[in-house]
Design an enzyme around this catalytic site. Structure first.
Site, PDB file in Angstrom:
ATOM      1  N   ASP A 160       0.859  -1.272   0.036  1.00  0.00           N
ATOM      2  CA  ASP A 160      -0.188  -0.061  -0.069  1.00  0.00           C
ATOM      3  C   ASP A 160       0.861   1.307   0.058  1.00  0.00           C
ATOM      4  OD1 ASP A 160      -2.553   1.785   0.393  1.00  0.00           O
ATOM      5  OD2 ASP A 160      -3.134  -0.237   1.054  1.00  0.00           O
ATOM      6  N   HIS A 214      -4.426   6.223   2.005  1.00  0.00           N
ATOM      7  CA  HIS A 214      -4.907   5.026   1.582  1.00  0.00           C
ATOM      8  C   HIS A 214      -4.573   3.734   2.529  1.00  0.00           C
ATOM      9  CE1 HIS A 214      -5.291   1.543  -1.233  1.00  0.00           C
ATOM     10  NE2 HIS A 214      -6.332   2.365  -1.663  1.00  0.00           N
ATOM     11  N   SER A 538     -11.000  -1.028  -2.533  1.00  0.00           N
ATOM     12  CA  SER A 538      -9.653  -1.042  -1.768  1.00  0.00           C
ATOM     13  C   SER A 538     -10.366  -1.225  -0.349  1.00  0.00           C
ATOM     14  CB  SER A 538      -9.068   0.408  -1.822  1.00  0.00           C
ATOM     15  OG  SER A 538      -8.350   0.487  -3.026  1.00  0.00           O
TER      16      SER A 538
END
Ligand SMILES: *[C@@H]1O[C@H](CO)[C@@H](O)[C@H](O)[C@H]1NC(C)=O
Ligand SMILES: *[C@@H]1O[C@H](CO)[C@@H](O)[C@H](O)[C@H]1NC(C)=O
Ligand SMILES: *[C@@H]1O[C@H](CO)[C@@H](O)[C@H](O)[C@H]1NC(C)=O
Ligand SMILES: *[C@@H]1O[C@H](CO)[C@@H](O)[C@H](O)[C@H]1NC(C)=O
Ligand SMILES: *[C@@H]1O[C@H](CO)[C@@H](O)[C@H](O)[C@H]1NC(C)=O
Length: 598
Positions: A160, A214, A538
């Site tokens: 990530d 994220h 995601s």
């Protein structure tokens, strides 16, 4: 090079707003890696080069010997003594090979060396909670969490954007040290604790800090600890308790993306390291466009990871609702679709004739609701780029063509003196409303069906001057039925790369998910928040990753296929109203949107 996307919807917009389709994919070959270092030919690109294992039985753990073998392929390629520098990553675990930047001539030379197998031009991909554990039946008293020890002792790896390691979701109070089999470490200056047991960057910087948000969101969703009094912008349960799906699991973070996206060679390096370090489950909230499996190094790497006992969980992509839009379709990975949860950030539109429409918004201004405002809708200039009338003090109705309203329209309404705005969903999105935190202009997002009725009211008669509306903010509503429904953006099967295998495998919460966020990364207008609401496959992926860790805890001897099968075959086929799960149009959801139901 094509590229992968990290795929939370809103980010995708922020990240590549200039370049792109709304979901963040950019066209194939659109974004070459900037050339670091001097002396590279302009035409050079990064290749992932598969080669045979080193001859003469180099020991598997002898990394240096592997690297020398990989460097030897560049010796006659014109790279000369610089070959050491030219090998960007040397892979030993998930595949035998390396990544290097090569011109066409150099590639030709490399491919003539004995031991060469194949080379792929690197693609670029992009990045593709508080409520969801309860919604999925995980509660602190008894139940699955108790029976699985909260996933204690299992290790989840993430490919990530890094992690905000100081976030309260990642403290290690009361956690045992990692199991002795763990081989990973934290790259300084990050200090490991018993929660975060590994952190490394593969993107060429020397920090695992999450500048995007994220990675912090996905890790928090899979394995965040219990944090009391959580809300984002005062929403999300009015200060509830946040927790990931497997709060007891250890975390290892492999930073393979930054704000520019993710390059396959880095991704593969992260995967290689994660398998060597000893993760149990690998969470991959990234994806590119469908690629034949034998030309997809990520599918090849994931295959090796799976054969070594690491379950690989991947986002299915955000290119729905059209068919054949999946990413990460390899039969050996667990491909995750996104659905809604039973929570709504309610912002209802009440018209002058008394009709109410249930919209949603993260901007909640209760004072606004006590007044009524003139309602304005222009049938010609309905995208709110500019206005043909004085909209000062009015509630303006705008159409949208994108999953989330464009910031430019909000600014246009605000600058023109609008009091509030009602955004009508793009028709394709059906009942899916993707909310995002914007500046504090009171707003509501409504479905296209409700929008049509609101437009009808606004255009009734000849003058709009009598038409009024207000937005009634009702904070956070839970228990919304029916839930889940398939999120409109969730990519659909059938699989292009492997049509004989039904994909996606399973659906998990991925719409408007509240989870950890780095305070340093601004949310909406420059605001700081340690939790944020984000949507995408995601976000669905780490829910399943966490569940896989819980299963692994109870059945450490199960194969990855057994864990995958157990999760799929025990998934629910019905929604919280007891009916078959529906899609974004409230039709019965097909196998190609939610996977097989048993
Ligand atoms: C939790 O699990 C333990 C053993 O694992 C058991 O003794 C206990 O009764 C369980 N608690 C609840 C509330 O189910
Ligand atoms: C990290 O990289 C930056 C710039 O590339 C450099 O200035 C800094 O000294 C490096 N820090 C460490 C700890 O290596
Ligand atoms: C727009 O309307 C507001 C209030 O109705 C008024 O104060 C303002 O002067 C008007 N602006 C223009 C440019 O007409
Ligand atoms: C609009 O308002 C005027 C005056 O207030 C009134 O005469 C008229 O009937 C109204 N029209 C509608 C469609 O409500
Ligand atoms: C707000 O939500 C509560 C609980 O769901 C409901 O009882 C109430 O009627 C709602 N109020 C409005 C104005 O929608």
């Amino acid at each position: 090079m094509a590229r992968f996307t990290i795929l939370p919807l809103p980010y995708a917009l922020i990240l590549v707003a200039a370049a792109c389709s709304v979901l963040g994919y950019v066209p194939y070959d659109a974004a070459p890696r900037s050339t670091g270092g001097a002396g590279h030919h302009a035409s050079a690109r990064t290749y992932i080069v598969l080669v045979e294992p080193p001859p003469a039985h180099t020991h598997e753990d002898d990394e240096a010997a592997h690297r020398r073998w990989h460097e030897s392929f560049l010796l006659s390629s014109g790279a000369g003594a610089g070959s050491r520098r030219r090998v960007r990553h040397s892979y030993t675990s998930v595949l035998s090979g390396f990544a290097a930047r090569l011109t066409d001539d150099e590639l030709a030379a490399v491919s003539r060396r004995p031991g060469f197998v194949r080379a792929f031009p690197e693609r670029r991909v992009q990045l593709m909670t508080t409520r969801s554990p309860g919604f999925l039946g995980l509660t602190p008293d008894g139940g699955v969490w108790n029976a699985t020890g909260y996933g204690e002792g299992t290790i989840i790896g993430f490919l990530d954007t890094g992690i905000d390691e100081k976030h309260p979701s990642f403290h290690d109070d009361g956690m045992p040290p990692p199991p002795p089999r763990w081989k990973g470490a934290c790259q300084p200056p990050v200090r490991c604790n018993n929660k975060l047991i590994g952190a490394a960057s593969f993107v060429g910087d020397n920090t695992t800090t999450d500048d995007v948000g994220h990675g912090t969101h996905t890790t928090g969703t899979a394995a965040g600890r219990f944090v009391e009094g959580v809300s984002a912008f005062g929403l999300g349960g009015g200060g509830g308790t946040a927790a990931g799906m497997a709060p007891g699991a250890h975390l290892a973070v492999y930073k393979v993306c930054d704000a520019q996206g993710c390059f396959e060679s880095d991704l593969l390096a992260g995967m290689d390291a994660a398998v060597k370090d000893g993760v149990d489950v690998l969470s991959v909230s990234l994806g590119g466009i469908s690629t034949p499996l034998d030309k997809d190094p990520i599918a090849i790497g994931a295959f090796a990871a799976v054969t070594k006992g690491v379950l690989v969980v991947c986002a299915g992509g955000n290119s729905g609702p059209l068919p054949s839009t999946l990413s990460n379709e390899a039969p050996w990975v667990l491909t995750v679709a996104a659905g809604s949860v039973d929570r709504s950030f309610r912002a209802s539109v009440r018209l002058g004739d008394g009709e109410m429409f249930e919209g949603e918004s993260l901007v909640q201004d209760k004072d606004f609701s006590s007044k009524v405002y003139p309602l304005y809708y222009s049938n010609g200039l309905n995208y709110c780029d500019y206005f043909d009338a004085n909209i000062t003090g009015m509630v303006v109705v705008c159409d949208t063509e994108t999953p989330v309203p464009p910031m430019s329209s909000i600014e246009a309404v605000s600058n023109a003196g609008g009091a509030g705005v009602v955004f009508i969903n793009e028709p394709d999105f059906g009942y899916t409303i993707v909310v995002e935190k914007y500046d504090n202009l009171p707003m509501s997002q409504v479905t296209a069906v409700d929008g049509t009725k609101i437009m009808g009211y606004a255009m009734k008669g000849t003058s709009t001057s009598n038409h009024t509306a207000t937005i009634v903010f009702n904070s956070t509503v839970v228990g919304v039925k029916p839930s889940p429904i398939v999120a409109a953006f969730s990519s659909r099967g059938p699989s292009v790369a492997s049509p004989g295998v039904l994909k996606p495998d399973i659906m998990a919460p991925g719409l408007n998910i509240l989870a950890a966020w780095p305070s340093e990364v601004p949310v909406g207008a420059p605001q700081s928040s340690s939790f944020n609401v984000v949507s995408g496959t995601s976000m669905a992926t780490p829910h399943i990753t966490g569940v896989a860790a819980l299963v692994k805890k109870v059945h450490p001897d199960w194969s990855t296929a057994a864990i995958k099968s157990a999760i799929m075959t025990t998934s629910s086929a019905v929604d919280n109203a007891g009916n078959q799960i529906m899609d974004e149009e409230h039709r019965k959801a097909s196998f190609y949107s939610v996977g097989r139901r048993y």
